[in-house]
Enzyme design. Structure first.
Site, PDB file in Angstrom:
ATOM      1  N   GLU A   1       0.817  -1.209   0.000  1.00  0.00           N
ATOM      2  CA  GLU A   1       0.000   0.000   0.000  1.00  0.00           C
ATOM      3  C   GLU A   1       0.856   1.266   0.000  1.00  0.00           C
ATOM      4  OE1 GLU A   1      -3.489  -1.961   2.841  1.00  0.00           O
ATOM      5  OE2 GLU A   1      -2.268  -0.294   3.571  1.00  0.00           O
TER       6      GLU A   1
ATOM      7  N   CYS B   1       3.170   8.251   1.590  1.00  0.00           N
ATOM      8  CA  CYS B   1       3.552   7.260   2.591  1.00  0.00           C
ATOM      9  C   CYS B   1       3.786   5.943   1.856  1.00  0.00           C
ATOM     10  CB  CYS B   1       2.436   7.132   3.618  1.00  0.00           C
ATOM     11  SG  CYS B   1       2.725   5.882   4.878  1.00  0.00           S
TER      12      CYS B   1
ATOM     13  N   CYS C   1       4.475  -7.374   7.902  1.00  0.00           N
ATOM     14  CA  CYS C   1       5.428  -6.928   8.925  1.00  0.00           C
ATOM     15  C   CYS C   1       5.502  -7.988  10.016  1.00  0.00           C
ATOM     16  CB  CYS C   1       4.997  -5.590   9.517  1.00  0.00           C
ATOM     17  SG  CYS C   1       6.195  -4.910  10.709  1.00  0.00           S
TER      18      CYS C   1
ATOM     19  N   CYS D   1       2.901  -5.010  16.223  1.00  0.00           N
ATOM     20  CA  CYS D   1       2.373  -3.934  17.074  1.00  0.00           C
ATOM     21  C   CYS D   1       0.845  -4.046  17.118  1.00  0.00           C
ATOM     22  CB  CYS D   1       2.800  -2.579  16.533  1.00  0.00           C
ATOM     23  SG  CYS D   1       4.601  -2.367  16.449  1.00  0.00           S
TER      24      CYS D   1
ATOM     25  N   CYS E   1      -1.696  -1.961  14.763  1.00  0.00           N
ATOM     26  CA  CYS E   1      -1.378  -1.869  13.340  1.00  0.00           C
ATOM     27  C   CYS E   1      -1.923  -3.065  12.574  1.00  0.00           C
ATOM     28  CB  CYS E   1       0.143  -1.785  13.178  1.00  0.00           C
ATOM     29  SG  CYS E   1       0.699  -1.762  11.469  1.00  0.00           S
TER      30      CYS E   1
ATOM     31  N   GLU F   1       8.763  -2.613   8.404  1.00  0.00           N
ATOM     32  CA  GLU F   1       9.776  -1.907   9.186  1.00  0.00           C
ATOM     33  C   GLU F   1      10.980  -1.651   8.285  1.00  0.00           C
ATOM     34  OE1 GLU F   1      12.491  -0.219  11.067  1.00  0.00           O
ATOM     35  OE2 GLU F   1      10.671  -0.444  12.265  1.00  0.00           O
TER      36      GLU F   1
ATOM     37  N   SER G   1      10.663   6.100   9.284  1.00  0.00           N
ATOM     38  CA  SER G   1      10.030   5.788  10.567  1.00  0.00           C
ATOM     39  C   SER G   1      10.400   4.374  10.978  1.00  0.00           C
ATOM     40  CB  SER G   1       8.507   5.924  10.448  1.00  0.00           C
ATOM     41  OG  SER G   1       7.881   5.545  11.665  1.00  0.00           O
TER      42      SER G   1
ATOM     43  N   CYS H   1      -2.690   1.779   8.029  1.00  0.00           N
ATOM     44  CA  CYS H   1      -1.633   0.975   7.418  1.00  0.00           C
ATOM     45  C   CYS H   1      -2.013  -0.500   7.396  1.00  0.00           C
ATOM     46  CB  CYS H   1      -0.336   1.176   8.203  1.00  0.00           C
ATOM     47  SG  CYS H   1       1.043   0.290   7.500  1.00  0.00           S
TER      48      CYS H   1
END
Length: 358
Positions: free
Chosen positions: A95, A108, A115, A119, A122, A164, A195, A333
């Site tokens: 995305e 973005c 991932c 988290c 997310c 990440e 980030s 996200c």
């Protein structure tokens, strides 16, 4: 054997083209015609580069095919935010989100498919890790926007999409160069933000780059115990270690902090956060929880978010309460990919549930 020109930093792409032109008996000046069509004035296929002879275009197509991302889904929010779901060659999907604000257009981008970090707030983390992206797949997200409409070329790029970045350092390292160099996309280093949750070995490598790229750290909790509850990475790279590493960073750091109702939005928590942020002279980005990313968590009430922001400012910390964008589309996200895969719907969110920039 073909070469993925879009995965090479511009200097390496120039060398590869010069060598290929020499081997094929083409004049050296051709590189000055070819290289701009990769990033600066991109073409979808070499046949579109009509300033080159037809025979050369055909040979380039065979030697340096230009990889594309296939647009699978495109959503446009009432606030102008655009979300893109790109299909990759192997069927994976990633995305990007384009956020317009005045003359600024922030894209973005994703650095991984899925991932591994898990988290809790997310949607990408809930999806699990699929694979790393190549540099051409990362930078290609920017290229595809330019191909759609050169007037929409992003002024800013943030590595805040799926994945990440520091767990895919080699490809991200090359992508930073592609984004920044004049022969690449020519975006100023201060307009490119990486980030990370804080992968310390590769954070040190990022810090050694001479360009003034910006760093945003996904913090989300001011204590190790709370951070471990929200972010499993705390078990490997602890908050005290992360803060020590940030003290060595030569540039100003932004601390990203998603406000979750009843979890990390109390005024006592704001006081703890202020104690971390003050010595770093860090900017704190307060982010409303996007409910599409974590439907089982509670959005912090707007009044509480404003009180949290005020408390940080009272403690001498520069803090900005952001507003959620794309509430009427799948802008969280990883949310759009999950919905496309599962066929699931989403809850409509009232604007008053979220904060506005003060």
């Amino acid at each position: 054997m073909s070469v993925d020109l879009l995965s090479l930093p511009p200097d390496a792409a120039r060398v590869a083209l010069e060598q290929w032109l020499k081997e094929h008996g083409e004049p050296a000046y051709r590189v000055r015609q070819i290289l701009p069509r990769v990033w600066q004035r991109p073409v979808t296929i070499w046949a579109e580069a009509t300033d080159l002879p037809a025979s050369l275009r055909g040979a380039l197509e065979e030697a340096f095919p230009l990889r594309r991302l296939a647009l699978r889904t495109h959503q446009v929010s009432s606030d102008g935010t655009e979300k893109f779901l790109w299909a990759l060659d192997d069927g994976e999907a990633i995305e990007s989100v384009l956020i317009p604000e005045g003359k600024r257009r922030t894209l973005c981008i994703s650095s991984q498919a899925g991932c591994a970090l898990g988290c809790v707030f997310c949607a990408t983390g809930r999806m699990g890790f699929r694979r790393n992206l190549s540099a051409s797949e990362i930078a290609g997200q920017v290229r595809e926007i330019v191909l759609r409409d050169p007037a929409l070329k992003p002024t800013n790029v943030v590595f805040m999409g799926m994945g990440e970045p520091l767990l895919n350092w080699e490809a991200v390292d090359a992508t930073l160069t592609i984004l920044n160099q004049p022969e690449g996309l020519g975006i100023g280093a201060r307009h490119i933000t990486l980030s990370t949750v804080g992968i310390l070995p590769n954070l040190a490598k990022f810090a050694k780059r001479p360009e003034q790229f910006r760093l945003a750290v996904s913090l989300h909790a001011p204590s190790a115990a709370l951070r471990k509850e929200l972010m499993p990475i705390e078990k490997k790279y602890t908050l005290p270690e992360l803060i020590d590493a940030l003290k060595q960073f030569r540039r100003r750091v932004t601390l990203e902090y998603v406000l979750i109702g009843g979890k990390n939005d109390s005024l006592d928590t704001a006081d703890q956060l202020a104690k971390l942020a003050q010595p770093l002279d860090a900017l704190v980005n307060l982010l409303p929880l996007h409910p599409g990313g974590a439907p089982d968590l509670t959005v912090s009430p707007r009044a509480q978010m404003l009180a949290f922001e005020r408390r940080l400012k009272e403690r001498g910390v520069e803090a900005v309460l952001r507003r959620s964008r794309g509430l009427d589309i799948s802008a969280a996200c990883g949310q759009l990919r999950v919905e496309v895969e599962t066929g699931g719907g989403r809850r409509k969110v009232r604007a008053e549930e979220h904060a506005h920039i003060e």
